[in-house]
Design a protein around this motif. Structure first.
Motif: not given
Length: 86
Positions: A15, A24, A28
């Protein structure tokens, strides 16, 4: 490093690219930021990714000197002529 921790890190490291590109959602982003605050190895990898992204962005914005551009264009034309003659 436990297997569970390694799995968590792998998830966060995937990520990081999206985190760097601001892709994001807020939840997140918060989760990734919290993990980076707590995990030194992941923070180092994040810093490396950020540095590489910055260097690439800077390199992509620079123009080649006009002499180099002219030489490359001449070389491309020479190759095109050879290809068309075959």
């Amino acid at each position: 490093m436990s297997h569970e921790h390694a799995d968590d890190c792998a998830d966060y490291l995937e990520r990081i690219v999206y985190f760097l590109d601001n892709e994001l959602d807020d939840a997140d982003c918060s989760a990734v930021q919290q993990h980076l605050d707590e995990c030194g190895p992941c923070l180092q990898k994040y810093d490396l990714q950020r540095t590489v992204k910055s260097v690439v962005a800077r390199a992509c914005s620079e123009s080649a000197p006009s002499e180099l551009r002219a030489r490359v264009l001449v070389r491309i034309r020479q190759v095109q002529v050879r290809i068309s003659e075959q």
